[in-house]
Design a protein around this motif. Structure first.
Motif, short mmCIF file in Angstrom:
data_model
loop_
_atom_site.label_atom_id
_atom_site.label_comp_id
_atom_site.label_asym_id
_atom_site.label_seq_id
_atom_site.Cartn_x
_atom_site.Cartn_y
_atom_site.Cartn_z
N TRP A 141 -6.97 4.56 -1.23
CA TRP A 141 -7.34 3.13 -1.34
C TRP A 141 -8.84 3.00 -1.54
CZ3 TRP A 141 -10.46 -0.44 1.02
CH2 TRP A 141 -10.16 -1.79 0.81
N THR B 239 -2.98 -3.61 -0.50
CA THR B 239 -2.92 -2.29 0.13
C THR B 239 -2.32 -1.22 -0.79
OG1 THR B 239 -0.78 -2.82 1.12
CG2 THR B 239 -2.75 -3.26 2.45
N VAL C 290 -1.95 1.67 -3.48
CA VAL C 290 -2.80 2.81 -3.85
C VAL C 290 -2.22 3.43 -5.12
CG1 VAL C 290 -3.75 5.03 -3.13
CG2 VAL C 290 -3.32 3.23 -1.42
#
Length: 703
Positions: free
Chosen positions: A237, A489, A491
């Motif tokens: 991230w 959130t 990735v």
């Protein structure tokens, strides 16, 4: 000079310091007036970037114009001192420092102070008890000082998040100041309890003192919490989002190992970043600071070593990989950002391992009474001053905690630092167990407050302000909870794969020990001085560090205690064996090992023996045997650890006989490497028995 003329002069100084449009805040002028006109004592609690340094530099210039002596500023960090010297110059004030990094300049600086060439002298709190400085420089400096400034004054309070025992010496220094010398204490991070303690310690709690507290919110800060369940997810991230953040900033981690790992990963992903930790060389630290100040790097990946003392008004973001153990410490670190920009992002990515790291730091608290009394007894019975290394064989405290105890005892008058070490004064001393217990309970309360911060659905800035007892606390309207805007959130697969590959990489180097601890003869152990090349190990390897965010997670699981506090034991896991084989295959040894020896374990005998058997079998190396071990008490410092290992390890006859015939390096296996002393003693025994070289290898390193 009348009040109007004085204020005009102060405004002129401020414009020279901060720019042509700068004007004094009301509280800045209130503090300056109290110091210069009324010669009072003041405590200023204001957010980072508010202009606390402007208060003492402008007050210094005005006091010097009225014939006062130089200002003495007690400042905790070299980085902070460098910034202060530069700021003083902009205000037309001549500043110099005396610190551990410039001993060759001490005499010249002292001469300049005495001749009036220096307006401000910056010293570290540690310098106040250097025998030469304390006995030859401080008395005259105290007699002639025009003002005393205690910067980052929360360090004086053991209720604060960054207590430093050396700050306690300021209380006696204040008592020696001539009447009418103004005193200013400043901090950005103090709740009501810390404010009261600082005021009491510095004697500024009377009705004549000025206490100025302002709002701690900064309108540029946008706070958020981002929860991602895995270490590789958080790292991926960060790689995906770092380039989208404005400007340059700081990425904080809780451990040195994590900071170095993250910096390596981000550089591999194409980002200009540098690690900044307590292990970073001073020259590299200076270069890293300059690179960040001049936007030559996207970020410094730092531990709390980069906390106080870094002044970059246009810092665009602060990210935390892992939560600090107190809201106050968190506020102090995020206060570095957004001082001169319209928006700065403040993002916290918590980890499930945070509490384990907090528990480790808690273990470094002030020791139990019996250990402190042990220090006093040893010094009281000594016929000469004892250095800290000379004390270690007689006291079960590691170097860091022993130095803390000595500093506290020194401040309390029970011991004194002199040339050559420490002596007991003979003055009575009482252990304040109730206070230390209350401090421990306060730390637990702070940790719980951090967990509440992560979970709160109300304003995050208001939460932090209330933790600091800010009477101006109110919803900011900017954080993720106030706006309802959350960071994505997700990735990317590429970043997740890169992070997984990086964290899955096995192997860290373990440095060999080169010097035996001082005072081993006092413990009946025949080890002294440098470890001879013929008795020393080669640089070793471990699968990973317990503090790592990659293999560290698996290793922490392996070595975790059972529910009832016992020790887990069992065969070495297969995935760890496979990873260890890769480490061995990549090891650039000068000669391949010809056999395996294990360090006998009384705690995890099955783990260590299975480790030896698996590596022996896969590597087609004979298992020569194990060093025999007896139970020993775990000790805190190097001298006592070495003595314990020396008395508990021995070579059996069979292993001794086999070693006398080997003609190549021996691979020495253990479950953990902590201080490295077990490997060092074991290596000496093996080499004395005929092993031409020893290659230490462990599953985990705690370094």
């Amino acid at each position: 000079m009348g009040d109007n003329e004085l204020r005009d002069a102060a405004e002129n100084r401020l414009r020279a310091l901060a720019g042509p449009d700068a004007t004094l805040r009301d509280d800045q002028w209130a503090a300056i007036s109290a110091l210069v006109v009324e010669r009072r004592r003041a405590l200023v609690v204001q957010r980072t970037g508010w202009g606390k340094s402007a208060v003492y530099f402008i007050a210094t210039a005005l006091l010097r114009g009225l014939g006062a002596g130089p200002t003495v500023i007690v400042s905790p960090l070299l980085a902070l001192m460098r910034n202060q010297v530069e700021a003083a110059g902009r205000a037309g004030v001549r500043a110099a420092t005396i610190n551990s990094a410039n001993p060759e300049k001490w005499q010249a600086v002292q001469d300049d102070v005495a001749s009036g060439e220096v307006d401000v002298l910056l010293v570290s709190p540690e310098r106040l008890n250097n025998p030469e400085f304390r006995d030859t420089v401080l008395p005259e400096l105290t007699r002639t000082a025009g003002m005393l400034v205690v910067d980052e004054a929360h360090c004086i309070s053991d209720w604060g998040h960054d207590f430093r025992p050396d700050y306690r010496r300021l209380r006696s220094l204040l008592g020696e100041l001539p009447s009418g010398v103004p005193v200013l204490a400043t901090t950005a991070t103090a709740n009501d309890r810390v404010v009261r303690d600082v005021a009491d310690q510095l004697g500024i709690d009377g009705s004549d003192a000025v206490v100025l507290r302002g709002p701690l919110d900064r309108e540029s800060l946008h706070l958020a919490v981002v929860r991602i369940g895995t270490a590789q997810g958080r790292l991926g991230w960060l790689a995906d989002r770092l380039g989208d953040l404005e400007g340059s900033g700081i990425i904080y981690s809780l451990t040195v190992a994590t900071a170095e790992e993250v910096a390596f990963f981000l550089r591999d992903k194409g980002y200009e970043v540098a690690a900044y930790t307590g292990r970073t060389d001073q020259t590299e630290r200076l270069r890293a600071e300059e690179d960040l100040l001049n936007n030559r790097v996207k970020a410094l990946v730092a531990t709390s070593a980069l906390g106080m003392g870094f002044d970059k008004p246009d810092l665009g973001f602060v990210i935390h990989l892992g939560a600090p153990q107190s809201p106050i410490a968190y506020y102090q670190q995020i206060g570095r950002a957004g001082r001169g920009v319209r928006r700065a992002d403040v993002i916290l990515l918590p980890s499930t391992q945070d509490r384990d790291i907090w528990a480790y730091f808690a273990s470094l608290a002030f020791p139990a009474e019996r250990l402190v009394q042990q220090v006093l007894q040893v010094l009281g019975e000594a016929d000469r001053p004892l250095s800290t290394p000379a004390l270690e064989p007689h006291v079960d405290l590691n170097r860091t905690r022993l130095e803390m105890v000595l500093k506290v005892l020194d401040v309390d008058g029970a011991v004194q630092r002199v040339r050559g070490g420490w002596i007991a004064t003979g003055k009575p001393w009482a252990y304040d167990g109730d206070r230390y217990q209350r401090i421990a309970e306060a730390r637990t309360t702070e940790q719980n407050a951090v967990l509440d911060y992560l979970d709160t659905e109300s304003c995050r800035m208001e939460f932090l302000q209330r933790q600091l007892d800010d009477p101006h606390a109110r919803a900011c309207g900017r954080c993720d909870n106030c706006t309802g805007k959350r960071w994505d959130t997700a990735v990317s697969e590429e970043s997740m794969a890169s992070a997984r590959a990086r964290l899955g990489k096995a192997g860290v180097e373990v440095a060999e020990r080169r010097q035996w601890p001082t005072g081993m003869g006092d413990l009946g152990v025949p080890l002294t001085g440098k470890i001879a090349a013929t008795e020393r190990a080669e640089p070793g390897r471990a699968l990973g560090r317990l503090t790592d965010i990659g293999w560290g997670n698996r290793l922490r699981e392996l070595f975790a205690s059972t529910v009832d506090g016992g020790v887990r034991d069992g065969d070495v896991p297969a995935d760890m064996v496979d990873a260890c084989v890769k480490v061995l295959a990549e090891w650039d040894w000068s000669a391949r090992p010809i056999g395996v020896v294990t360090v006998g374990s009384t705690r995890r005998p099955q783990l260590v023996s299975s480790f030896g058997e698996r590596i022996s079998s896969i590597g087609r190396l004979p298992l020569l045997g194990a060093l025999e071990a007896t139970d020993r008490v775990q000790r805190a410092n190097s001298a006592l650890r070495v003595a314990g290992v020396w008395k508990s390890l021995r070579l059996g006859d069979d292993l001794t006989a086999r070693l006398s015939t080997v003609e190549g390096p021996v691979l020495l296996l253990d479950d953990q490497v902590d201080t490295g002393w077990t490997m060092a003693v074991a290596t000496k025994l093996l080499r004395d028995a005929g092993a031409p070289a020893v290659l230490p290898f462990a599953l985990a390193s705690t370094g």
